[in-house]
Design a protein around this motif. Structure first.
Motif, PDB file in Angstrom:
ATOM      1  N   VAL A 196      60.125 -72.449 -45.248  1.00 45.78           N
ATOM      2  CA  VAL A 196      58.746 -71.780 -45.111  1.00 45.78           C
ATOM      3  C   VAL A 196      57.722 -72.674 -45.652  1.00 45.78           C
ATOM      4  N   GLU A 197      57.780 -73.322 -46.961  1.00 42.76           N
ATOM      5  CA  GLU A 197      56.933 -74.132 -47.504  1.00 42.76           C
ATOM      6  C   GLU A 197      56.644 -75.450 -46.715  1.00 42.76           C
ATOM      7  N   ALA A 198      57.640 -75.951 -46.220  1.00 46.91           N
ATOM      8  CA  ALA A 198      57.556 -77.281 -45.369  1.00 46.91           C
ATOM      9  C   ALA A 198      56.812 -76.954 -44.074  1.00 46.91           C
ATOM     10  N   ILE A 199      56.777 -75.816 -43.386  1.00 44.57           N
ATOM     11  CA  ILE A 199      56.196 -75.244 -42.393  1.00 44.57           C
ATOM     12  C   ILE A 199      54.701 -75.104 -42.702  1.00 44.57           C
ATOM     13  N   THR A 200      54.364 -74.303 -43.791  1.00 47.61           N
ATOM     14  CA  THR A 200      53.118 -74.177 -44.372  1.00 47.61           C
ATOM     15  C   THR A 200      52.278 -75.436 -44.449  1.00 47.61           C
ATOM     16  N   SER A 201      52.940 -76.623 -44.993  1.00 50.84           N
ATOM     17  CA  SER A 201      52.323 -77.811 -45.249  1.00 50.84           C
ATOM     18  C   SER A 201      51.782 -78.400 -43.611  1.00 50.84           C
ATOM     19  N   ARG A 202      52.879 -78.111 -42.765  1.00 48.85           N
ATOM     20  CA  ARG A 202      52.448 -78.551 -41.392  1.00 48.85           C
ATOM     21  C   ARG A 202      51.367 -77.905 -40.777  1.00 48.85           C
ATOM     22  N   LEU A 203      51.319 -76.501 -40.813  1.00 42.91           N
ATOM     23  CA  LEU A 203      50.445 -75.557 -40.293  1.00 42.91           C
ATOM     24  C   LEU A 203      49.048 -75.811 -40.853  1.00 42.91           C
ATOM     25  N   ALA A 253      44.282 -62.726 -35.985  1.00 40.64           N
ATOM     26  CA  ALA A 253      45.468 -63.058 -35.337  1.00 40.64           C
ATOM     27  C   ALA A 253      46.260 -64.340 -35.888  1.00 40.64           C
ATOM     28  N   GLY A 254      47.431 -64.594 -35.849  1.00 42.94           N
ATOM     29  CA  GLY A 254      48.300 -65.514 -36.546  1.00 42.94           C
ATOM     30  C   GLY A 254      49.513 -65.904 -35.999  1.00 42.94           C
ATOM     31  N   TYR A 255      50.403 -66.949 -36.690  1.00 42.34           N
ATOM     32  CA  TYR A 255      51.456 -67.403 -36.346  1.00 42.34           C
ATOM     33  C   TYR A 255      52.776 -66.799 -36.835  1.00 42.34           C
ATOM     34  N   TYR A 256      54.006 -66.789 -35.952  1.00 40.26           N
ATOM     35  CA  TYR A 256      54.918 -65.920 -36.448  1.00 40.26           C
ATOM     36  C   TYR A 256      56.295 -66.732 -36.391  1.00 40.26           C
ATOM     37  N   VAL A 257      57.212 -66.869 -37.412  1.00 38.61           N
ATOM     38  CA  VAL A 257      58.456 -67.411 -37.044  1.00 38.61           C
ATOM     39  C   VAL A 257      59.553 -66.881 -37.629  1.00 38.61           C
ATOM     40  N   GLN A 258      60.600 -66.709 -36.732  1.00 34.75           N
ATOM     41  CA  GLN A 258      61.822 -65.894 -37.142  1.00 34.75           C
ATOM     42  C   GLN A 258      63.137 -66.550 -36.802  1.00 34.75           C
ATOM     43  N   VAL A 259      63.747 -66.603 -37.868  1.00 34.29           N
ATOM     44  CA  VAL A 259      65.144 -67.422 -37.889  1.00 34.29           C
ATOM     45  C   VAL A 259      66.355 -66.329 -37.721  1.00 34.29           C
ATOM     46  N   SER A 356      58.447 -67.370 -27.787  1.00 34.06           N
ATOM     47  CA  SER A 356      59.409 -68.093 -27.083  1.00 34.06           C
ATOM     48  C   SER A 356      60.692 -67.873 -27.865  1.00 34.06           C
ATOM     49  N   ARG A 357      61.917 -67.844 -27.376  1.00 38.09           N
ATOM     50  CA  ARG A 357      63.373 -68.018 -28.211  1.00 38.09           C
ATOM     51  C   ARG A 357      63.568 -69.455 -28.185  1.00 38.09           C
ATOM     52  N   ILE A 358      64.161 -69.747 -29.309  1.00 32.23           N
ATOM     53  CA  ILE A 358      64.415 -71.192 -29.498  1.00 32.23           C
ATOM     54  C   ILE A 358      65.913 -71.334 -30.077  1.00 32.23           C
ATOM     55  N   PRO A 359      66.671 -72.078 -29.476  1.00 35.58           N
ATOM     56  CA  PRO A 359      68.256 -72.390 -29.706  1.00 35.58           C
ATOM     57  C   PRO A 359      68.242 -72.712 -31.187  1.00 35.58           C
ATOM     58  N   ASP A 360      69.689 -72.148 -31.753  1.00 35.90           N
ATOM     59  CA  ASP A 360      69.885 -72.928 -32.806  1.00 35.90           C
ATOM     60  C   ASP A 360      70.126 -74.334 -33.040  1.00 35.90           C
ATOM     61  N   ALA A 361      70.537 -75.082 -31.859  1.00 37.68           N
ATOM     62  CA  ALA A 361      70.493 -76.459 -32.017  1.00 37.68           C
ATOM     63  C   ALA A 361      69.100 -77.176 -32.480  1.00 37.68           C
ATOM     64  N   GLU A 362      68.314 -76.500 -31.909  1.00 33.59           N
ATOM     65  CA  GLU A 362      66.892 -77.172 -31.902  1.00 33.59           C
ATOM     66  C   GLU A 362      66.400 -76.947 -33.670  1.00 33.59           C
ATOM     67  N   GLY A 367      65.523 -82.494 -37.105  1.00 33.88           N
ATOM     68  CA  GLY A 367      64.430 -82.440 -36.103  1.00 33.88           C
ATOM     69  C   GLY A 367      63.778 -80.981 -35.942  1.00 33.88           C
ATOM     70  N   GLY A 368      64.296 -80.018 -36.838  1.00 42.42           N
ATOM     71  CA  GLY A 368      64.039 -78.672 -36.627  1.00 42.42           C
ATOM     72  C   GLY A 368      62.705 -78.341 -36.942  1.00 42.42           C
ATOM     73  N   LEU A 369      62.021 -78.999 -38.119  1.00 35.08           N
ATOM     74  CA  LEU A 369      60.818 -78.757 -38.521  1.00 35.08           C
ATOM     75  C   LEU A 369      59.910 -79.426 -37.615  1.00 35.08           C
ATOM     76  N   ASP A 370      60.019 -80.481 -36.856  1.00 32.60           N
ATOM     77  CA  ASP A 370      59.209 -81.175 -35.845  1.00 32.60           C
ATOM     78  C   ASP A 370      59.093 -80.117 -34.654  1.00 32.60           C
ATOM     79  N   ARG A 371      60.125 -79.650 -34.150  1.00 33.47           N
ATOM     80  CA  ARG A 371      60.146 -78.560 -33.006  1.00 33.47           C
ATOM     81  C   ARG A 371      59.355 -77.267 -33.333  1.00 33.47           C
ATOM     82  N   VAL A 372      59.364 -76.733 -34.543  1.00 35.79           N
ATOM     83  CA  VAL A 372      58.463 -75.679 -34.911  1.00 35.79           C
ATOM     84  C   VAL A 372      57.131 -75.921 -34.847  1.00 35.79           C
ATOM     85  N   ALA A 373      56.854 -77.384 -35.734  1.00 34.09           N
ATOM     86  CA  ALA A 373      55.416 -77.634 -35.635  1.00 34.09           C
ATOM     87  C   ALA A 373      54.620 -77.722 -34.165  1.00 34.09           C
TER      88      ALA A 373
END
Length: 418
Positions: A196-203, A253-259, A356-362, A367-373
């Motif tokens: 989550v900290e890594a996502i925040t830095s990108r967002l 309005a905001g952004y949402y990520v669920q694992v 949108s759904r995202i598969p576990d492999a992504e 490469g997971g953080l880049d895909r989320v960003a």
């Protein structure tokens, strides 16, 4: 003649008188006679004739098995703890002490038989029986956390063990299991926090209106509120976080990520179930300037990532957007609008979100953080438009600016005609 003194000289001592010794034999002590206790003969009552069988029975014989035992037969005798210090002896010997019969309190007397009550076997606290009797000490070793294996833990990636823990939690969603696997939970939670900290830095680089808040202000707790829920499971089988101008909560309005494992991870954003004032502002914007929302939704990146890759056809795009928010939409027209309004489908909506759904492999791997960003970057135009309409911070929204311009133009035309 001289007179002699009758006094004795001081040096002469009187001879002591000898006591006379009593003659005879020693005095013999007489033995005390024991008194014999006799039982009093019970008086026979003339109103309650005695039983002949009882009269014939001798005092030492046992009673008949059909006879109901008295309460004295089941009296408990408490054992006194032995002391190391010597206690004073009683007046009577141990052989003469009255003997009491010890009978356990767990035994229940019935006519002709005695039943012994036994407790059930000891349980583990999880509803399971160990098969051991009471008083047996059971030692259960606490499970250790899963080893990292060949994949190391890093701050910018999600470890496969995090998904394995969420799978196990979904299959064992109860408090005793989570308590026994607390080390796995803490390890997975720490891995999620670093991601989550890594996502925040990108967002914050993608959307400069989102502040760089601490992790505790953007993550959602794993514990569920089951007070008014028909689902009794106490935990969410996923990790989630949300970012907006005020963190995970607020009117923006905001952004949402669920694992979540099994290809159920989700990335989205927008306004989900806003209050009455933001909903009224959105309907007013759709009523007066529907082309602005349509222009945002027809962008190529957003259509490809969140609208199942529909074409640029405006009607198909609007249909896909309405379908993704139709779960809580109104069945009839909203108050203040006509049923035959050209944008009645959009006016019925109560949420304005994309996901949108995202598969576990992504998600797993480097490469997971880049895909989320990348997916969050596609949502930025939608989030910017929604916040420009809602604007709860006191600034004038974009739709209100255009509405005031239209009203001013109409007023000038009237003045001209007059």
């Amino acid at each position: 003649m001289t007179r002699q003194s009758a006094r004795l000289s001081s040096g002469a001592k009187p001879t002591p008188a000898h006591k006379r010794v009593a003659s005879g034999s020693a005095i013999a002590t007489s033995e005390t006679k024991r008194t014999r206790t006799t039982k009093a003969t019970p008086t026979k009552s003339q109103h309650f004739p005695s039983n002949k069988a009882e009269e014939k029975a001798e005092p030492g014989e046992a009673s008949s098995p059909d006879a109901e035992p008295s309460a004295s037969d089941f009296a408990e005798s408490e054992e006194q703890p032995q002391s190391s210090e010597s206690e004073p002896e009683d007046d009577y010997s141990s052989d003469n002490k009255p003997k009491t019969k010890k009978i356990s309190a767990s035994r229940t007397a019935t006519k002709g038989s005695t039943t012994t009550k036994t407790r059930d076997s000891v349980g583990t606290g999880n509803g399971e029986k160990t098969g051991l009797g009471p008083g047996t000490e059971v030692i259960i070793k606490k499970p250790k956390a899963r080893p990292a294996g060949k994949t190391p833990y890093t701050d910018e990636t999600l470890h496969p063990n995090t998904f394995l823990f969420l799978q196990d939690l979904k299959a064992n969603n109860n408090r005793p299991w989570l308590k026994m696997n607390d080390l796995d939970f803490r390890q997975a939670e720490k891995d999620w926090y670093s991601f989550v900290e890594a996502i925040t830095s990108r967002l914050v680089e993608i959307d400069d209106t989102v502040p760089e808040l601490p992790v505790k202000d953007v993550i959602f707790r794993i514990y569920r509120d089951i007070r008014f829920s028909p689902d009794p499971t106490p935990y969410k089988p996923h990790f989630s976080a949300a970012w907006s101008r005020t963190g995970r909560k607020g009117p923006y309005a905001g952004y949402y990520v669920q694992v979540s494992p099994d290809d159920q991870s989700f990335i989205g954003g927008g306004l989900w179930h806003p209050d009455a004032a933001p909903t009224a502002a959105m309907r007013r914007s759709i009523d007066r300037h529907p082309e602005r929302l349509k222009r945002v939704l027809t962008e190529p990146g957003l259509r490809k990532a969140f609208l199942k890759g529909v074409g640029k056809d405006e009607k198909k795009v609007m249909k896909a957007f309405v379908a993704s928010n139709a779960e809580n939409a109104l069945k009839t027209k909203p108050k203040g609008y006509e049923a035959d309004h050209s944008e009645i489908e959009l006016l019925r909506l109560k949420s304005y979100t994309l996901g949108s759904r995202i598969p576990d492999a992504e998600l797993l791997g480097p490469g997971g953080l880049d895909r989320v960003a990348d997916l969050l970057a596609c949502l930025k135009p939608m989030i910017t438009f929604l916040n420009s309409v809602v604007m709860p911070d006191g600034q004038e929204s974009d739709s209100e600016v255009h509405a005031s311009e239209d009203e001013g133009a109409d007023a000038s035309d009237d003045d001209t005609e007059d």
